[in-house]
Design a protein around this motif. Structure first.
Motif, PDB file in Angstrom:
ATOM      1  N   LYS A 178      13.326  10.796  12.177  1.00 18.76           N
ATOM      2  CA  LYS A 178      11.950  10.646  12.629  1.00 18.76           C
ATOM      3  C   LYS A 178      11.019  10.705  11.431  1.00 18.76           C
ATOM      4  N   LEU A 179      10.222   9.631  11.262  1.00 24.17           N
ATOM      5  CA  LEU A 179       9.248   9.577  10.177  1.00 24.17           C
ATOM      6  C   LEU A 179       7.953  10.233  10.641  1.00 24.17           C
ATOM      7  N   VAL A 180       7.441  11.182   9.849  1.00 26.64           N
ATOM      8  CA  VAL A 180       6.211  11.898  10.190  1.00 26.64           C
ATOM      9  C   VAL A 180       4.997  11.205   9.590  1.00 26.64           C
ATOM     10  N   SER A 181       5.081  10.847   8.316  1.00 24.36           N
ATOM     11  CA  SER A 181       3.935  10.225   7.658  1.00 24.36           C
ATOM     12  C   SER A 181       4.368   9.514   6.382  1.00 24.36           C
ATOM     13  N   THR A 182       3.483   8.663   5.904  1.00 22.13           N
ATOM     14  CA  THR A 182       3.679   8.023   4.602  1.00 22.13           C
ATOM     15  C   THR A 182       2.384   8.159   3.812  1.00 22.13           C
ATOM     16  N   SER A 183       2.510   8.059   2.507  1.00 20.26           N
ATOM     17  CA  SER A 183       1.337   8.036   1.644  1.00 20.26           C
ATOM     18  C   SER A 183       1.554   6.968   0.583  1.00 20.26           C
ATOM     19  N   PRO A 184       0.690   5.946   0.562  1.00 21.37           N
ATOM     20  CA  PRO A 184      -0.464   5.757   1.448  1.00 21.37           C
ATOM     21  C   PRO A 184      -0.041   5.475   2.884  1.00 21.37           C
ATOM     22  N   LYS A 185      -0.980   5.641   3.804  1.00 23.85           N
ATOM     23  CA  LYS A 185      -0.706   5.363   5.202  1.00 23.85           C
ATOM     24  C   LYS A 185      -0.596   3.865   5.432  1.00 23.85           C
ATOM     25  N   ASP A 186       0.063   3.516   6.521  1.00 24.99           N
ATOM     26  CA  ASP A 186       0.148   2.108   6.896  1.00 24.99           C
ATOM     27  C   ASP A 186      -1.264   1.549   7.095  1.00 24.99           C
ATOM     28  N   LYS A 187      -1.501   0.337   6.609  1.00 24.84           N
ATOM     29  CA  LYS A 187      -2.780  -0.378   6.697  1.00 24.84           C
ATOM     30  C   LYS A 187      -3.855   0.244   5.817  1.00 24.84           C
TER      31      LYS A 187
ATOM     32  N   TYR B 129       7.280   9.481   1.639  1.00 21.19           N
ATOM     33  CA  TYR B 129       7.714   9.399   3.034  1.00 21.19           C
ATOM     34  C   TYR B 129       8.118  10.803   3.458  1.00 21.19           C
ATOM     35  N   THR B 130       7.493  11.301   4.519  1.00 23.77           N
ATOM     36  CA  THR B 130       7.791  12.645   5.015  1.00 23.77           C
ATOM     37  C   THR B 130       8.490  12.539   6.365  1.00 23.77           C
ATOM     38  N   PHE B 131       9.609  13.249   6.492  1.00 23.94           N
ATOM     39  CA  PHE B 131      10.407  13.213   7.714  1.00 23.94           C
ATOM     40  C   PHE B 131      10.303  14.545   8.443  1.00 23.94           C
ATOM     41  N   ALA B 132      10.774  14.552   9.672  1.00 21.99           N
ATOM     42  CA  ALA B 132      10.636  15.743  10.518  1.00 21.99           C
ATOM     43  C   ALA B 132      11.643  16.830  10.171  1.00 21.99           C
TER      44      ALA B 132
ATOM     45  N   ARG C 298      14.646   0.922   8.381  1.00 18.95           N
ATOM     46  CA  ARG C 298      13.756   0.187   7.485  1.00 18.95           C
ATOM     47  C   ARG C 298      12.307   0.592   7.767  1.00 18.95           C
ATOM     48  N   ILE C 299      11.560   0.929   6.716  1.00 13.42           N
ATOM     49  CA  ILE C 299      10.186   1.396   6.861  1.00 13.42           C
ATOM     50  C   ILE C 299       9.265   0.458   6.092  1.00 13.42           C
ATOM     51  N   VAL C 300       8.230  -0.012   6.773  1.00 17.22           N
ATOM     52  CA  VAL C 300       7.273  -0.931   6.160  1.00 17.22           C
ATOM     53  C   VAL C 300       5.902  -0.267   6.103  1.00 17.22           C
ATOM     54  N   ILE C 301       5.312  -0.249   4.914  1.00 21.67           N
ATOM     55  CA  ILE C 301       3.919   0.179   4.748  1.00 21.67           C
ATOM     56  C   ILE C 301       3.112  -1.066   4.411  1.00 21.67           C
ATOM     57  N   SER C 302       2.170  -1.429   5.282  1.00 23.61           N
ATOM     58  CA  SER C 302       1.314  -2.575   4.999  1.00 23.61           C
ATOM     59  C   SER C 302       0.059  -2.101   4.284  1.00 23.61           C
ATOM     60  N   LEU C 303      -0.357  -2.879   3.299  1.00 22.47           N
ATOM     61  CA  LEU C 303      -1.525  -2.547   2.495  1.00 22.47           C
ATOM     62  C   LEU C 303      -2.474  -3.739   2.460  1.00 22.47           C
ATOM     63  N   VAL C 304      -3.761  -3.442   2.394  1.00 24.59           N
ATOM     64  CA  VAL C 304      -4.769  -4.489   2.336  1.00 24.59           C
ATOM     65  C   VAL C 304      -5.527  -4.367   1.029  1.00 24.59           C
ATOM     66  N   GLY C 305      -5.499  -5.420   0.224  1.00 26.99           N
ATOM     67  CA  GLY C 305      -6.213  -5.403  -1.037  1.00 26.99           C
ATOM     68  C   GLY C 305      -7.707  -5.589  -0.817  1.00 26.99           C
TER      69      GLY C 305
ATOM     70  N   GLN D   9     -10.124   7.547 -11.538  1.00 25.59           N
ATOM     71  CA  GLN D   9      -9.590   8.851 -11.182  1.00 25.59           C
ATOM     72  C   GLN D   9      -8.451   9.240 -12.125  1.00 25.59           C
ATOM     73  N   THR D  10      -8.311  10.503 -12.391  1.00 21.99           N
ATOM     74  CA  THR D  10      -7.245  10.961 -13.270  1.00 21.99           C
ATOM     75  C   THR D  10      -5.959  11.179 -12.499  1.00 21.99           C
ATOM     76  N   ILE D  11      -6.075  11.459 -11.210  1.00 23.10           N
ATOM     77  CA  ILE D  11      -4.894  11.600 -10.361  1.00 23.10           C
ATOM     78  C   ILE D  11      -4.998  10.550  -9.271  1.00 23.10           C
ATOM     79  N   PRO D  12      -3.991   9.712  -9.059  1.00 22.92           N
ATOM     80  CA  PRO D  12      -4.069   8.654  -8.048  1.00 22.92           C
ATOM     81  C   PRO D  12      -4.388   9.204  -6.673  1.00 22.92           C
ATOM     82  N   ALA D  13      -5.133   8.419  -5.899  1.00 20.84           N
ATOM     83  CA  ALA D  13      -5.538   8.846  -4.560  1.00 20.84           C
ATOM     84  C   ALA D  13      -4.330   9.158  -3.708  1.00 20.84           C
ATOM     85  N   GLU D  14      -4.477  10.182  -2.858  1.00 19.31           N
ATOM     86  CA  GLU D  14      -3.513  10.554  -1.828  1.00 19.31           C
ATOM     87  C   GLU D  14      -2.235  11.195  -2.369  1.00 19.31           C
ATOM     88  N   THR D  15      -2.180  11.513  -3.692  1.00 17.87           N
ATOM     89  CA  THR D  15      -0.989  12.212  -4.163  1.00 17.87           C
ATOM     90  C   THR D  15      -1.095  13.692  -3.787  1.00 17.87           C
TER      91      THR D  15
END
Length: 635
Positions: A468-477, A490-493, A576-583, A591-597
């Motif tokens: 079970k996938l709990v979350s991803t970073s970055p989030k989908d979309k 990718y964080t699992f349960a 298979r896990i897909v994270i969709s990103l929008v440019g 930023q000195t530390i990438p967002a969402e780390t």
């Protein structure tokens, strides 16, 4: 106002002409101008009819210039003599008649659709004034044996001579530029044709099922051959790609007896490798010899196999390269292939691509998105199919009439949806083995049953399930801006262990069907968090740093983590896990530390390896607590 009145008077005059009908000697004529008429209806029963050049009515003389729509439709006439005044024969004018003799006079410019459809004409000579024969003009003229096209003719439209079963002789003029779609389709007795220099295009299905057609020599002026142009021309044994050919349709020589394919040495777009026709870059495979070639090693650069490329060939074994994206419809249909290994890169398999083959076991690749109509239909030896979690939709007839198919393994937690069908004969599983076994991940049987699509199957849960996938970073979309480090979490349960430390992660642009657009200098790596519930997947360069990628504005991107990268203590694995990103609009990375780390920075260095204590303009190398490093641009 005056212009409006004149236009109205002009329209009224045309209408009045159209309403004026003159009946003379079993023929009705409709006035088309102050001095012309057309034959609008024949009322007689005579077998032979002669159309006059002029008629007299109420003291006026009218020239007969046309045979109107359906003028002789279903009449018993066997012979019609046309005057030199005729310039057009309109739609269905002689359709379904017993007409066996017709003279087409000089001055004739137009033959309309279905004009001589299903008539009994045995010979045809066209006048030099005729530029085009319209669609289906001589459709199913089954008695027509000989055609002499005189100079002047430029276009033969779709189905013009479709299914002229007695046709044995055709003479094309040098003026001919276009042979239209299905124009000579199913002219089964036509033994040969001489294509003139000057011909530019042969349309889809133009000579489909001309089973006696042999010794085809194509002119150097030809630039286009349509889909199925020579499909099932069983007497063809050789095929040469002429000098100026630019376009080849799918299945253009499928189901023939061609044993040799050659290319004019001056052609700049196509060439032959090991007997196989490719484009110059070897990225597209167009056709193989239908006879004599039993083994095919597809070129390593190939990303697509053209529709019908091997359809009906002697092929028994095929090796597909990693990097192949698409196999088009009918590509391997009716071959003796019994085993195939699909590359992971493959995202598309077309309609009936592997129908009527000898495949016994099929494991579909994990980046395949859809199963298209009839793609594995009528595979008489097929017993087992494995469907990956990436497949979202199964079309009609996919496995239809694969009578030994008794085991279907679905690897996804979400059941593939079946395209709706009204009759069960259109089901993707029509005609397979009785009570087939459907193996699904542990814990998903009720989900599969709830869809209502698999009620006729014996649904059995496998030993292991899906993590079970709990979350991803970055989030989908999520939105990405400009140059971003390629690092994803990718964080699992539950706690996991890494079973594939260098997974084949792909980054795709615009659509999941498209190819991977990024490969790290070194490889993709996986780092496990302290609590073992989170993994960080990152693109490593040769120095062990995280590579960045410049995301364009307003493009869609997809990061794909393959299945079976991690597993739990009980053996459950990720799908298979897909994270969709929008440019979004590109922006500088300040930023000195990438967002969402969620990792703590422990050290920072410049490109010379010297430690720095504050962000500096240019590229900064950051080391995090989990051991990963990233290159970040600071402006």
């Amino acid at each position: 106002m005056r212009k409006t009145l004149l236009a109205a008077f002009s329209l009224l005059t045309v209408v009045s002409y159209a309403q004026t009908v003159i009946d003379l000697d079993d023929i009705s004529y409709t006035q088309t101008s102050p001095s012309t008429v057309e034959v609008s209806k024949y009322h007689g029963t005579a077998n032979e009819v002669s159309i006059p050049e002029t008629i007299q009515h109420e003291g006026k003389q009218f020239k007969v210039t046309a045979i109107g729509e359906q003028a002789f439709y279903w009449k018993a006439v066997t012979s019609v003599t046309l005057p030199s005044s005729i310039d057009s024969v309109k739609r269905m004018a002689f359709a379904s008649t017993k007409l066996n003799t017709i003279n087409l006079p000089e001055g004739l410019k137009f033959i309309g659709p279905y004009a001589f459809n299903s008539s009994k004409i045995t010979e045809l000579t066209t006048p030099t004034t005729l530029k085009k024969i319209d669609n289906s003009a001589f459709f199913t003229c089954r008695m027509l044996q000989k055609i002499n096209f005189k100079e002047g003719l430029e276009e033969i439209e779709a189905a013009a001579f479709y299914k002229n079963e007695s046709l044995v002789s055709v003479s094309f003029p040098k003026s001919l530029k276009k042979i239209g779609k299905t124009s000579f389709c199913r002219c089964a007795k036509l033994p040969s044709v001489s294509f003139p220099e000057g011909l530019v295009s042969i349309g889809p299905g133009a000579f489909y099922e001309c089973t006696e057609l042999a010794n085809v020599v194509l002119p150097n002026t030809l630039t286009s051959i349509g889909d199925e142009a020579f499909l099932k021309c069983q007497s063809m044994t050789t095929f040469n790609v002429p000098k100026n050919l630019e376009e080849l349709g799918s299945s253009f020589i499928a189901m023939t007896n061609i044993n040799s394919i050659t290319v004019d040495p001056d052609n700049k777009l196509f060439h032959v490798v090991d007997g196989v026709l490719y484009n110059m870059k070897n990225t597209l495979l167009y056709a193989i010899p239908m006879r004599g070639k039993k083994e095919l090693n597809v070129h390593k650069n190939c990303i697509g196999i053209w529709g019908g490329a091997c359809w009906g060939s002697d092929l028994e074994k095929v090796t597909l390269p990693e990097g192949l994206l698409a196999i088009d419809g009918y590509a391997f249909e009716t071959t003796n292939i019994s085993d195939i290994q699909f590359p992971k890169s493959l995202t598309f398999i077309g309609e009936q691509a592997f129908a009527d083959t000898k495949l016994t076991k099929v494991v579909l690749p994990e980046n395949l998105l859809y199963l298209i109509d009839g793609s594995f239909a009528a595979c008489s030896e097929l017993t087992t199919v494995t469907i990956p979690s990436s497949v979202t939709t199964i079309d009609n007839h996919v496995f239809s009439r694969s009578k030994k198919l008794s085991e279907i393994i679905c690897l996804g937690s979400t059941p593939p949806a079946l395209v709706s069908f009204y009759e069960f004969v259109d089901s993707p599983f029509f005609g397979i083995a009785d009570s087939p076994k459907l193996l699904v991940p542990k814990g998903t049987a009720e989900i599969y049953k709830a869809t209502g699509d698999y009620t006729d199957m014996n649904i059995v849960e496998q030993e292991n399930g899906i993590l079970k996938l709990v979350s991803t970073s970055p989030k989908d979309k999520s939105t990405v801006k400009g140059n971003e480090p390629l690092s994803f979490t990718y964080t699992f349960a539950e706690p996991v262990k890494v079973i594939n430390e260098n997974p084949n992660v792909t980054l795709r642009e615009k659509d999941l069907l498209y190819r991977n657009i990024f490969t790290p200098d070194d490889c993709w790596k996986v780092t496990l968090s302290k609590d073992k519930k989170t993994i960080t997947v990152w693109a490593a360069d040769f120095d062990g740093f995280t590579t960045s990628y410049n995301f364009d504005a307003n493009n869609n991107y997809f990061v794909v983590l393959p299945a079976n990268t991690v597993e739990s203590i009980t053996g459950d694995k990720n799908e298979r896990i897909v994270i969709s990103l929008v440019g979004s609009i590109a922006a500088g990375i300040d930023q000195t530390i990438p967002a969402e780390t969620n990792q703590k920075e422990v050290a920072r260095y410049n490109l010379n390896g010297q430690q720095i204590h504050t962000p500096q303009k240019g590229i900064n190398i950051i080391k995090y607590a989990d051991g990963t490093t990233r290159k970040v641009v600071v402006r």
